[in-house]
Structure formats: C-alpha cells, structure tokens
Scaffold this active site. Structure first.
Site, mmCIF file in Angstrom:
data_model
loop_
_atom_site.group_PDB
_atom_site.id
_atom_site.type_symbol
_atom_site.label_atom_id
_atom_site.label_comp_id
_atom_site.label_asym_id
_atom_site.label_seq_id
_atom_site.Cartn_x
_atom_site.Cartn_y
_atom_site.Cartn_z
ATOM 1 N N ASP A 44 -4.582 65.369 -62.732
ATOM 2 C CA ASP A 44 -5.444 65.698 -63.856
ATOM 3 C C ASP A 44 -5.851 67.166 -63.820
ATOM 4 O OD1 ASP A 44 -5.227 63.143 -64.629
ATOM 5 O OD2 ASP A 44 -7.267 62.534 -64.060
ATOM 6 N N ASP A 48 -5.246 69.877 -66.670
ATOM 7 C CA ASP A 48 -6.363 70.651 -67.216
ATOM 8 C C ASP A 48 -6.076 72.139 -67.210
ATOM 9 O OD1 ASP A 48 -7.885 68.569 -67.775
ATOM 10 O OD2 ASP A 48 -9.344 68.848 -66.142
ATOM 11 N N LYS A 129 -18.856 45.150 -94.239
ATOM 12 C CA LYS A 129 -17.646 45.972 -94.420
ATOM 13 C C LYS A 129 -17.415 46.667 -93.086
ATOM 14 C CE LYS A 129 -15.536 49.280 -97.548
ATOM 15 N NZ LYS A 129 -15.111 50.398 -96.684
HETATM 16 P P1 AMP Z 1 -12.222 51.750 -99.156
HETATM 17 O O1 AMP Z 1 -11.065 52.179 -98.312
HETATM 18 O O2 AMP Z 1 -13.516 52.426 -98.846
HETATM 19 O O3 AMP Z 1 -11.904 51.691 -100.599
HETATM 20 O O4 AMP Z 1 -12.541 50.242 -98.765
HETATM 21 C C1 AMP Z 1 -11.528 49.309 -98.735
HETATM 22 C C2 AMP Z 1 -11.284 48.950 -97.308
HETATM 23 O O5 AMP Z 1 -12.403 48.324 -96.752
HETATM 24 C C3 AMP Z 1 -10.209 47.943 -97.129
HETATM 25 O O6 AMP Z 1 -8.940 48.504 -97.174
HETATM 26 C C4 AMP Z 1 -10.523 47.437 -95.749
HETATM 27 O O7 AMP Z 1 -9.886 48.252 -94.802
HETATM 28 C C5 AMP Z 1 -12.008 47.687 -95.566
HETATM 29 N N1 AMP Z 1 -12.812 46.511 -95.283
HETATM 30 C C6 AMP Z 1 -13.624 46.394 -94.219
HETATM 31 N N2 AMP Z 1 -14.248 45.228 -94.191
HETATM 32 C C7 AMP Z 1 -13.817 44.527 -95.252
HETATM 33 C C8 AMP Z 1 -14.098 43.235 -95.754
HETATM 34 N N3 AMP Z 1 -14.957 42.426 -95.143
HETATM 35 N N4 AMP Z 1 -13.465 42.853 -96.881
HETATM 36 C C9 AMP Z 1 -12.598 43.689 -97.505
HETATM 37 N N5 AMP Z 1 -12.300 44.917 -97.081
HETATM 38 C C10 AMP Z 1 -12.896 45.352 -95.958
#
Ligand code: AMP
Length: 705
Positions: A44, A48, A129
């Site tokens: 390492d 580095d 989400k």
């Molecule tokens: P965005 O990319 O911000 O438009 O959000 C859509 C993305 O949210 C989807 O492609 C998923 O990757 C993510 N996602 C995370 N949790 C969920 C969930 N419970 N249901 C649907 N999508 C989700």
C-alpha cells in the site's frame, strides 16, 4: 534497482509529460490488480507513493494532466466494458412532488383521468424512495438469466454476474407458481455502516473515497470483476417488475407480496392508504424514521394500487401517470450572494443566477442558485451583497428562499434587471405580451435569436443533450469549450470535426487540449460517427424549435413518420391557408402555438442554411410504426361527444399508445370518428365526408381485436 527518480521540482516539461504517462499506466495496472483481481502486487505504501508523485507532478504542471489521470478515478470500471441490454419494458423515472399540494394534484389528476366518481376509493401504496440505483433481473423458469442497470431507461448495462453476487438476489426463485418469464426490478443500495467501512478500507489503502452510499453502490456494481462486487456489501429491495408472462396480481401490494414470496427482500415500510390524509401521514412517519433507517432514502413513492388502473393510466414521456415521488423537504443553508449574473438560454430567456459564496447544502457544495426571473427578484427583494437562504431538493437546481434582511449591508441597492442581452451584441431584451391574455410574460428574452452568440451556444448544448443527439463524450461542457474556442459554431461542425482535426485545421489539435488525449479523441470520433444516422424524434428535438420539446418531437415523429413528410408540412406551417398547417394544428398535443413556432423556425434564413449543412452530414431514420400489430396504428381518429367508459383524456392516451393519431377536427384524412352522446358538428361533418363513425363500444372492440 531502478534508477532513482528525479525530484519533481527538477523535471522539465517533456520529462513531466513522459513521467505522467508512465505513472498513469503503472497505477492503472495496480488498480486492475487490486480491483479486478484483488491481488495487489505492491505494498500500500508503494502504491501511495506512486499516487503522490503523480499528484505532485500534476500540481506543478496542471496543463499536462492527462484525461486518464489516476487522480480522477476510483476503481476501474469503464462503461464500455459491459454489453448492452435493451429493456423489453422501459425503466422509467418518476414525477416529483415537493409539497402536499402536489400530492393532492396528483390524486386529482389520476381521478380525473380515470373518471372516478367522488365516492369511489382510490387506493395508493406508499413506500420509501430508496436512494440507490435500479436494476432489472430477468428470470426464465425461475432462473436468473440477465441482470441489467437502468441505463437511459431503454438500454442498460449487462451486469448479471455482479448482481448474482448479492445475497438479496435469489439465483433461483423460491417456492413455485412463478410466471415462466418474470423481470423483477428494484434498487441496489449500500447501508450507512457498510459505506463507512468501505471508505475506511479505501482510506487505509490510499484510495479515493466514495462520495456517498449511492456512488459507492454504483461503483461497486459496475466492477469488471464480479469477485470484487462480491466483496462489496450491496443490498437490494425489490419493488417493481418489467416483462412478465402472466400478471403478478391485481394490486401493487399483492404483486410486491409475490416478489417477497419469490425470495426477495421488500421494504417493510410499504403501506396501502385510501386517502390523501393517510398518504401524507405515511410520508410524515417515514420522514421521522429517516435518520434511523440505516440507508439513504430521499422521499416517499406513491403508486396507484390497482394494476388495471395503472395500465389504463399508462405513461407520459418518461414517467408513469400512476406514480409520483414526494421528495423530502429540501435542506437549507445561509450564505452571501456575491452578485447576480444573467444566463441566456436557448430561446433567449434571460435567467438571473445568484453567484454565491460556496456553502454546503445537503452534502453538496453550492455556488450558484436560480432566481427564476425579474419579478421573482423584485418580490423577494434580493440584492447583491445580501445574505440569503439557499435550499436544494434532490437533483433540482438550488433556489434562493429569501434574503436575510437583518443582515443587509447598508449600501445594498435594489437589483435592476438588464434590458439588453449580456452578450457582446447587447441586443434589446423584451418581455413578450401574451396575445390571448394581454399579460406580460414573466420571462425577459433577448431578441437576437440566431445572431446572439449565447443563444447559439445553448442551442448546441441542447443539440448534444441526452434526448437529442446524445453523443458520448460530447456533453454540454465540451461543446461549450469547443464553441468558445471557435472549433464548433453550429451542429454540422460536429460532424466535420474529425476531418478538420486530421487535416490540421484545428489549432491546437484536439488530442493536445486539456482533458483530451489520443484515446478519448478517437472514442469521440467513433461516438460522433455512430450518430450520423439518427432517429427522427431525436433529430426533431435536437433542432431546438421553441415549443417543440421531447414529447412533441416524439409525437411529430409518430405522426409524420419520415423527415421528408414532416419537412413538407413544416415549410407550410405558418401559411394560414395551407392544409398542411392544419394537419399540424390538428394533432392533439401540438396546436397553434407550436405550429407558429415551427413555421417561424423554418422560415428563418440562418436556420434553413444551418439545417442544409447538417442534412449533408446526417441521415434520419424513419420512425418505427409503434405497435405495428395494433389494428389502429397509423389511423387518424377523432373523439367527439361524451364517452361513458373513459374520460376523453384516457381515450386519447390509449389511442396514441396504440399508434393512432388523434386529431381534433374531422377531414378527408380521418379514418374513424368515435362519437358518444351529444356529438354535434364533428359527427355531421363525418357523415358528410363519409368517414366511418364508431360508437364507444365499437371502438373498444376494434382496439381489442
Ligand atoms: P428519478 O430517477 O428521480 O426519476 O426516480 C426514479 C427512480 O427512483 C427509479 O428509477 C428507481 O431507481 C428509484 N426508486 C427508488 N425507490 C423506489 C420505489 N420504491 N419505487 C419506485 N422507484 C424507486
């Protein structure tokens, strides 16, 4: 023993260049040994030392920094190494809600679209989400056969072997009774603890740390050697599905319970709710637990529970109409606004941007924020020199919430919005008056159009953007640099770049420019060549005609099918007497404003010339007739009167998804008029012209067949 290396301060420029090349190669070799084989061949400390020397030379000779510089890389996983997987069912993104009102609107929209009675319950599911990256897992006869990333939603990367290493992902589905073909979708993520431990290891080994758990998950999934992914603690929540040979249930909740039974981990916080109030309550509950969950989430996703309704609601552009993500409140911070700068957009819109003393908001350093427009600045009374509250929600551009009046400097003056474009031409900028309402628009626009160098630059950036030409390696930043340097002045120049570079007409040659090298330049030329043939909708969107965005471009492509057919019409778009103009206006979703704008665009001499030059370089692929097997694809339909089983909006959306063109007026080109009770003049006209008239039920039978 190798000869001792010269001290960095004694290196000549040539020696430094050679030394950086050697170090890039050597460090990459050690990275491969470590990341892909997990068999480091040096200590390492020795590794580095190589990185330090590289960094020291780069800091003395910043101009010599290579585009494959080791200081810019984490791990070793170039995207080109994965093969592509075309998604049978696209992987969509989600519409966003930022407050309770947006959620309420979403529910209203859904109810209106489906034409639900007031007393009919609309059940939604609510779930966190997850802030990771989504993946699609294809199972055939219960066996995992292909796993892919979302990519651009239509095509992702094949990372099957890597996904196989996740404990949360069954290689063989559990139980029995699963459909013969099923695609399971969900989120790959890394927990907070695992993320901290991984970065600790990276640090100890002198390697770059990951910025956040999502980046760490993405970097770990896209390792070339699955054995490396296997050692990364990735997790997976299943929450959706793609192509299935038979339905998973009647509701979202049931379907997700099936995924659970197949052996997947599903999120325990998912709930079913039956009212706006209940939906908002779940949001609050999930937000309250956010910091204790142990993994990143950035909002709550609501989905219409009944799957038959999801089908009816369908999609608009890239997002389902049946789901929405309610993002958590934006994080805020206070900082000083140093000055207000005016940015000129593609259509001449002048947007005021606050240049801030850099401040960290929600883990990201922010130094610019939008102030939207002239009235907004006046309303908030934001002045140069003020302390301001900045907020940031997800990937949304940071915004100024308010000025902190108590801390206002004595000499701060109200901001005067410029009335000329900041470009060297100083063209007058005006606020257009809406002809219909007589109101002054919020946006002040530079009137320079194609003479304005700023607008031209934005046009080029739009031209290469993701939903336009989407040229790999040529993003907004690169185009901007090439434009400012006079290398690319208009779209056609992109396609002559290689010839001009090889003929020595570009000074300095591309490969000698900062951020470029032999390899990246040759990749760029390949990527440009690959785009010499382009889909019609991409081409139409790339032109950057005002009021013709991605959705309209797709619609036009479907309706006209070929560039020639579209162009014939476009040339006549501002001739009020032309029947061609009428065909444009008649397309549902186009209308007068867009037709006028299309007409103006093709009338403009600069545009016409630039377009000719571009057409010499590229060829445009005809639009594929969507769903060719649909009995109504390519047919023109007019809906009139009231419909009983569907709302008008749904009927139109459905017809369009089957490849039909929906028109708002009846002509000799109309194939069907679907008439419900109360139909009047359109029905009469159809009868006069001998156009086939269908009842709602006959129409349903037709599309079902
Ligand atoms: P965005 O990319 O911000 O438009 O959000 C859509 C993305 O949210 C989807 O492609 C998923 O990757 C993510 N996602 C995370 N949790 C969920 C969930 N419970 N249901 C649907 N999508 C989700």
């Amino acid at each position: 023993m190798k000869p001792a290396h010269k001290d960095v301060s004694d290196l000549t420029e040539d020696e430094a260049r050679a030394e950086l090349a050697r170090l890039a190669k050597e460090i990459a070799k050690h990275d491969r040994a470590y990341y892909q084989k997990d068999e480091p061949v040096i200590s390492d400390a020795a590794y580095d030392a190589l990185r330090h020397r590289n960094a020291a030379i780069e800091s003395r000779f910043p101009d010599l920094k290579r585009d494959d510089s080791p200081s810019e890389r984490v791990g070793a996983a170039p995207a080109e190494e994965f093969t592509e997987v075309e998604h049978l069912v696209p992987m969509y993104s989600l519409g966003n809600a930022f407050d309770a009102g947006d959620v309420e609107d979403f529910i209203k929209r859904v109810r209106r679209f489906l034409g639900l009675d007031e007393d009919e319950t609309l059940a939604l599911t609510a779930e966190p989400k997850i802030d990771g990256l989504s993946a699609n897992l294809r199972y055939e006869n219960g066996e995992l056969v292909v796993g892919a990333t979302r990519g651009d939603g239509r095509t992702g990367e094949n990372v099957t072997e890597n996904l196989r290493t996740l404990a949360d992902i069954p290689k063989t589905l559990k139980g029995s009774g699963w459909p013969k073909r099923v695609e399971v979708r969900g989120e790959v993520y890394m927990s907070h603890d695992d993320f901290a431990a991984l970065n600790e290891r990276q640090r100890k080994q002198g390697k770059a740390e990951y910025k956040n758990p999502r980046n760490a998950a993405a970097g770990s999934l896209r390792q070339l050697d699955p054995a490396v992914t296997a050692r990364r603690p990735l997790k997976f929540f299943a929450y959706a599905w793609g192509d299935v040979s038979e339905p998973l249930g009647e509701t979202q909740l049931e379907a997700v319970e099936r995924l659970d039974a197949f052996g997947f981990t599903t999120n325990p916080l998912m709930e079913r709710v039956e009212s706006l109030e209940a939906a908002l309550k779940v949001y609050e509950e999930i937000e309250a637990q956010r910091s204790r969950l142990g993994y990143d989430i950035d909002g709550v996703v609501y989905k219409v529970d009944r799957l038959a309704w999801q089908d009816r609601l369908g999609y608009v552009s890239r997002s389902p109409r049946w789901a929405i993500a309610y993002k958590f409140s934006p994080e805020k911070a206070t900082t000083r606004l140093e000055r207000i700068e005016i940015q000129v957009g593609r259509t001449g819109a002048m947007t005021p941007v606050a240049k801030l003393e850099p401040v960290t908001v929600g883990g990201v350093v922010v130094s610019n924020a939008t102030l939207h427009n002239e009235d907004e600045i006046a309303r908030k009374d934001v002045r140069e020199g003020d302390f301001v509250v900045v907020q940031r929600a997800g990937d949304v551009i940071p915004q100024i919430v308010e000025a902190v009046k108590k801390r206002r400097p004595n000499d701060a003056k109200p901001y005067e919005f410029p009335t000329v474009c900041p470009c060297p031409l100083k063209t007058p900028a005006v606020r257009e008056v809406n002809e219909r309402t007589g109101e002054k628009g919020a946006v002040r626009r530079c009137t320079g159009e194609f003479a304005c160098p700023y607008q031209r630059r934005e046009h080029l950036k739009h031209f290469v953007s993701r939903s336009a030409f989407d040229i790999e390696g040529l993003g907004g930043k690169q185009v901007e640099e090439f434009y400012d340097d006079g290398v690319i002045a208009e779209p056609a120049d992109i396609f002559t770049l290689k010839a001009r570079d090889e003929a020595g007409e570009i000074e300095p040659p591309l490969r000698e420019r900062e951020g470029w090298g032999e390899k990246s330049v040759s990749n760029l030329f390949d990527a440009i060549a690959a785009r010499r043939e382009i889909d019609l909708w991409r081409f139409l969107n790339a032109l950057g005609i005002r009021h013709v965005g991605e959705t309209t471009a797709r619609l036009l492509a479907t309706v006209y099918g070929s560039w020639d057919a579209f162009f014939e019409t476009a040339k006549k778009a501002d001739d009020a007497d032309s029947s061609k103009r009428q065909t444009l206006i008649d397309i549902d979703g186009v209308g007068q404003v867009a037709a006028d704008s299309i007409g103006r665009f093709f009338d403009e001499a600069h545009n016409a010339e630039a377009l000719d030059r571009l057409l010499e370089q590229v060829s445009i692929r005809d639009a594929e007739a969507p769903a060719a097997e649909s009995p109504v694809s390519g047919k023109t339909v007019v809906f009139t009167g009231s419909l009983e089983k569907f709302t008008r909006e749904e009927a139109k959306a459905r017809a369009q998804s089957l490849g039909a063109k929906v028109s708002s007026s009846v002509s000799g080109k109309t194939d069907y008029v679907v008439a419900g009770p109360g139909a009047g003049s359109k029905l009469k006209k159809a009868e006069e012209l001998g156009v086939e008239v269908l009842s709602e039920q006959e129409w349903l039978d037709l599309i079902a067949g």
